[in-house]
Motif scaffolding. Structure first.
Motif, short mmCIF file in Angstrom:
data_model
loop_
_atom_site.label_atom_id
_atom_site.label_comp_id
_atom_site.label_asym_id
_atom_site.label_seq_id
_atom_site.Cartn_x
_atom_site.Cartn_y
_atom_site.Cartn_z
N MET A 68 1.46 8.35 3.30
CA MET A 68 1.69 7.09 2.58
C MET A 68 2.59 7.36 1.38
O MET A 68 2.11 7.58 0.27
N ASP A 89 -4.37 -8.21 -2.78
CA ASP A 89 -3.15 -7.54 -2.33
C ASP A 89 -3.47 -6.46 -1.30
O ASP A 89 -2.78 -6.32 -0.31
N LEU A 90 -4.52 -5.70 -1.56
CA LEU A 90 -4.91 -4.63 -0.64
C LEU A 90 -5.44 -5.20 0.67
O LEU A 90 -5.19 -4.63 1.74
N SER A 91 -6.13 -6.32 0.60
CA SER A 91 -6.69 -6.91 1.82
C SER A 91 -5.61 -7.43 2.76
O SER A 91 -5.87 -7.66 3.93
N LYS A 92 -4.40 -7.60 2.26
CA LYS A 92 -3.28 -8.04 3.09
C LYS A 92 -2.67 -6.88 3.89
O LYS A 92 -1.78 -7.11 4.69
N THR A 93 -3.15 -5.68 3.64
CA THR A 93 -2.63 -4.50 4.35
C THR A 93 -3.62 -4.06 5.42
O THR A 93 -4.73 -4.61 5.53
N GLU A 94 -3.26 -3.03 6.17
CA GLU A 94 -4.15 -2.48 7.18
C GLU A 94 -5.15 -1.48 6.61
O GLU A 94 -6.05 -1.03 7.30
N TRP A 95 -5.03 -1.14 5.31
CA TRP A 95 -5.84 -0.07 4.74
C TRP A 95 -7.34 -0.34 4.66
O TRP A 95 -8.14 0.58 4.85
N LEU A 116 -4.67 3.40 -3.47
CA LEU A 116 -4.07 2.07 -3.37
C LEU A 116 -4.91 1.00 -4.05
O LEU A 116 -4.39 0.10 -4.70
N TYR A 131 -6.71 5.02 0.53
CA TYR A 131 -7.32 3.73 0.24
C TYR A 131 -7.74 3.65 -1.24
O TYR A 131 -7.49 2.65 -1.92
#
Length: 135
Positions: free
Chosen positions: A13, A79-85, A70, A67
């Protein structure tokens, strides 16, 4: 860190290692915390820290560390929930729980099973006698 390296985490990452916000020492700090967490989870079955190289522990360490970095860096869970992480971390945690519960055995990078603490191995583990009915 024992299970991975700062370089591996940054390779997986690249935005984690942005020179303006996260230094190698910060990545190492988070990685060491994650490894301590992993060791606590698997210490019931394995002697920790696990001294043999394990690709699974490397994967779990990298994914949870990324994770955590980030989540602190983005600062906003939306913002993090919009990713695959979040999903990646959830899968890493599930895999770690399976290892800690003995559902999945740790393997070395060469494919050899790591022995759980106190476990005795037998060369006749799967032996079925030639003239014996198979049960």
């Amino acid at each position: 860190m024992l299970y991975t390296t700062v370089e591996n985490i940054i390779t997986v990452m690249p935005m984690v290692g942005s020179a303006t916000t996260v230094t190698d020492s910060v990545v190492a700090l988070y990685g060491n915390r994650v490894e301590a967490y992993i060791n606590a989870k698997i210490s019931g079955l394995y002697a920790v820290p696990v001294s043999s190289e394990s690709g699974v522990l490397m994967k779990i360490t990298e994914e949870i560390t990324i994770y955590e970095l980030l989540s602190k860096r983005l600062g906003n869970s939306r913002d993090l929930s919009k990713t695959e992480w979040p999903s990646i971390k959830k899968d890493a945690e599930a895999l770690l729980n399976d290892i800690a519960n003995g559902k999945i055995a740790l393997m070395t990078s060469s494919g050899t099973s790591l022995m759980a603490a106190g476990q005795i191995s037998s060369s006749t583990l799967n032996y079925v006698p030639t003239f014996s009915p198979v049960l």
